[in-house]
Scaffold this active site. Structure first.
Site, mmCIF file in Angstrom:
data_model
loop_
_atom_site.group_PDB
_atom_site.id
_atom_site.type_symbol
_atom_site.label_atom_id
_atom_site.label_comp_id
_atom_site.label_asym_id
_atom_site.label_seq_id
_atom_site.Cartn_x
_atom_site.Cartn_y
_atom_site.Cartn_z
ATOM 1 C CG ASP A 9 1.998 -5.837 -4.405
ATOM 2 O OD1 ASP A 9 2.484 -4.789 -3.970
ATOM 3 O OD2 ASP A 9 1.506 -6.722 -3.683
ATOM 4 C CB ALA A 10 6.963 -6.743 -3.335
#
Length: 225
Positions: A9-10
């Site tokens: 995930d960012a």
């Protein structure tokens, strides 16, 4: 089956989403924000996620840039922050989020082991490209995948399916890493092996699945992969 692909995930996992509020508060003219910047960062993030889920449930998709702007507008109104230029400043800082300190070394270690690496995020391709460039980590990533290609937000299975479609791997080959407990849980339910980076020391989500691993930051990740 051994792990072949590590997907991150960012926002909140690789990139510090509190950085825009913190940086704006410390800049000249940020005195009003300095008293509430932590509240702003928390409310902005919470409302941003709320809006993704509400739009997904209602079938009213809008891209993550729009959601980010709308959630910031709500947050500024809720805190009574009306300083000229603050909105533009915060959005500009969001486009060049700082990566957490351990991120470059962890990504380099994973690549050195011959693993494929990538991002899977709700962010738009343009937002993600800007953040990756600002953090200087593009050389350590094989792909940056956006939920926009699925037309819906995580935790919809269609978003997680983008990984297999791009990398040609089975879910059991994927190690998925997220700082969001709900995201790590949903990814595990999809079939990935998931790692929850619990930076805030939060309790586990009570959902239909649970992450297999829990860390306080990304540093030990290469040992798991």
């Amino acid at each position: 089956m051994a792990t072949t692909t590590v997907i991150f995930d960012a926002y909140g996992t690789l990139f510090d989403v509190a950085a825009p509020a913190r940086e704006a508060a410390s800049a000249p003219g940020g005195e009003a924000l300095a008293e509430v910047w932590e509240d702003l960062a928390r409310l902005w993030r919470d409302k941003q996620l709320d809006y993704t889920w509400l739009r997904a449930a209602a079938g009213r998709h809008a891209d993550f840039r729009t959601v980010t702007e709308e959630s910031l507008d709500w947050t500024l109104a809720s805190l009574g922050l009306e300083e000229p230029g603050l909105r533009a400043t915060l959005l500009g800082l969001y486009d060049r989020l700082a990566a957490f300190p351990e991120v470059p070394d962890v990504l380099a270690a994973l690549k050195a082991r011959g693993l494929a690496t990538g991002i899977l995020s709700n962010g738009t391709p343009q937002m993600l490209a800007s953040a990756v460039e600002a953090a200087g980590i593009g050389g350590h990533l094989d792909a940056v995948l956006s939920a926009e290609d699925a037309g819906i937000y995580k935790p919809a299975a269609a978003v997680y399916a983008l990984v297999g479609r791009h990398f040609g791997c089975a879910p059991v080959e994927v190690l998925f890493v997220s700082s969001n407990g709900w995201d790590a849980a949903a990814a595990s339910g999809y079939g990935f092996t998931s790692v929850w980076v619990n930076r805030a020391g939060a309790p586990r989500e009570r959902l239909w699945a649970a992450p297999e691993h829990e860390l306080t930051d990304l540093t030990p990740l290469p040992e798991i992969a």
